[in-house]
Design an enzyme around this catalytic site. Structure first.
Site, PDB file in Angstrom:
ATOM      1  N   GLU A 235      -1.278  -8.772   5.134  1.00 12.54           N
ATOM      2  CA  GLU A 235      -1.237  -8.839   6.576  1.00 12.54           C
ATOM      3  C   GLU A 235      -2.740  -8.913   7.266  1.00 12.54           C
ATOM      4  O   GLU A 235      -3.039  -9.254   8.164  1.00 12.54           O
ATOM      5  CB  GLU A 235      -0.576  -8.053   7.247  1.00 12.54           C
ATOM      6  CG  GLU A 235      -1.051  -6.589   7.351  1.00 12.54           C
ATOM      7  CD  GLU A 235      -1.047  -5.626   5.987  1.00 12.54           C
ATOM      8  OE1 GLU A 235      -0.596  -6.280   5.139  1.00 12.54           O
ATOM      9  OE2 GLU A 235      -1.250  -4.472   6.117  1.00 12.54           O
TER      10      GLU A 235
ATOM     11  N   HIS B 161      -3.455  -5.612   1.223  1.00 11.97           N
ATOM     12  CA  HIS B 161      -2.758  -5.814   2.398  1.00 11.97           C
ATOM     13  C   HIS B 161      -2.974  -7.427   2.770  1.00 11.97           C
ATOM     14  O   HIS B 161      -3.784  -7.759   3.422  1.00 11.97           O
ATOM     15  CB  HIS B 161      -3.797  -5.104   3.422  1.00 11.97           C
ATOM     16  CG  HIS B 161      -3.329  -3.560   3.459  1.00 11.97           C
ATOM     17  ND1 HIS B 161      -2.593  -2.923   4.135  1.00 11.97           N
ATOM     18  CD2 HIS B 161      -4.038  -2.770   2.825  1.00 11.97           C
ATOM     19  CE1 HIS B 161      -2.351  -1.615   4.001  1.00 11.97           C
ATOM     20  NE2 HIS B 161      -3.632  -1.340   3.314  1.00 11.97           N
TER      21      HIS B 161
ATOM     22  N   CYS C 165       1.036  -1.239   0.018  1.00 11.39           N
ATOM     23  CA  CYS C 165      -0.096  -0.179  -0.034  1.00 11.39           C
ATOM     24  C   CYS C 165       0.771   1.120  -0.076  1.00 11.39           C
ATOM     25  O   CYS C 165       1.564   1.606  -1.015  1.00 11.39           O
ATOM     26  CB  CYS C 165      -0.934  -0.082   1.134  1.00 11.39           C
ATOM     27  SG  CYS C 165      -2.319   1.084   0.924  1.00 11.39           S
TER      28      CYS C 165
END
Lengths: 224, 85
Positions: free
Chosen positions: A197, A195, A87
């Site tokens: 994660e 993302h 990002c």
């Protein structure tokens, strides 16, 4: 020995703990490194986490590029170690010229926040080595400036050299050629807007990001 | 010599300008029907001390190319006004 990942934190970065948790869930080591550091402490891989580095003032990544830690990040990139920008980290890598092109405001001036389908386009990258081409991953996105753009020559190179790593199945932001993630010519530096994660535990609604983090750790582990 | 510097940063031709397009779409609702080609950029102003105008211009161009604009998507235009010695 477990792979060690340095997670870079600028003032305004807000995803570093999510990345640390995701990496540790595989039994690997992860440490947050503040932007004023001039060393990454011997890490095997670097992740530049998402957020709003230096408030995104001027342009996202424009000021972060001059943070002291970026010299160490550039050295690691030049040494062939995995360097991943997620990002805002993708924006920082483009501004640092470690990746080509730029990320402009989303088409329609829309901030996009949701979960999207990503298609794995190349498995020759540190974040997709454990995936298969054609895999579709459900991973969150959350950005205003994720509309990837580059010159037609650069786009031809990215396509010709199999450097588009991930594409959106349904383009949410106007990115040229549905690009969600690319790698550099040496293939060790990767930037992606989604993302992984945030899709690393069933409680988060998807575990599809795990294969990307697992790939990173596998690549980093080979180098140790 | 001291110069007042104005750097105007605009999106390069062919780069989508969603802010400009959104403003342009809003204008008819306010009764402005003849407006077209709206483009949004930014202006950055500062003072610069330099030996002469050529040196000042060269320094600002360098600053623009490396920091104030991203040449992949933006153009920059520099104007210099001498304000003191």
């Amino acid at each position: 020995m477990a792979a060690r990942v340095a997670v870079v934190q600028f003032p305004g970065t807000n995803c570093e703990q999510d990345v640390v948790e995701a990496v540790r869930s595989f039994g690997a080591e992860a440490d947050v490194v503040f932007h004023t550091a001039d060393s990454l402490g011997g890490a095997d891989a670097v992740v530049i986490a998402g957020g709003f580095a230096h408030g995104d003032y001027l342009r996202p990544g424009a000021i972060a590029r001059f943070s002291p830690v970026m010299e160490a990040v550039t050295d690691m990139a030049n040494q062939g170690a995995p360097v991943i920008g997620i990002c805002n980290g993708f924006q920082v890598l483009c501004e640092s010229h470690l990746l080509p092109g730029a990320l402009q405001k989303n088409s329609g001036l829309r901030f996009v926040c949701g979960v999207v389908d990503l298609r794995v386009e190349s498995v020759d990258s540190p974040i997709t080595s454990q995936a298969d081409v054609g895999d579709v991953l459900r991973i969150p996105i959350n950005h205003f400036e994720g509309n990837y753009t580059c010159s037609s020559e650069t786009l031809a190179q990215l396509r010709g050299d199999d450097r588009v790593v991930l594409r959106y199945v349904d383009n949410p932001n106007g990115s040229v050629d549905d690009i969600a993630g690319i790698c550099n010519e040496q293939r060790n530096v990767v930037g992606l807007m989604p993302h992984p994660e945030r899709a690393s535990h069933a409680l988060l609604g998807s575990t599809d990001g795990r294969v990307l983090i697992e790939s990173l750790l596998a690549t980093a582990g080979v180098r140790t | 010599m001291v110069f007042d510097v104005v750097v105007e940063v605009t999106l390069r031709p062919g780069i989508a300008d969603p802010q400009g397009a959104t403003i342009e779409r809003a204008l008819p609702a306010l009764g402005f029907d003849g407006v077209s080609g709206v483009a949004v950029g930014k202006s950055i102003r500062f003072s610069l001390e330099s030996t002469d105008e050529a040196a000042a211009r060269a320094e600002v161009e360098d600053l623009c190319g490396r920091f104030l604009s991203n040449p992949v998507i933006e153009d920059s235009a520099v104007s210099l006004t001498r304000v003191g010695s």
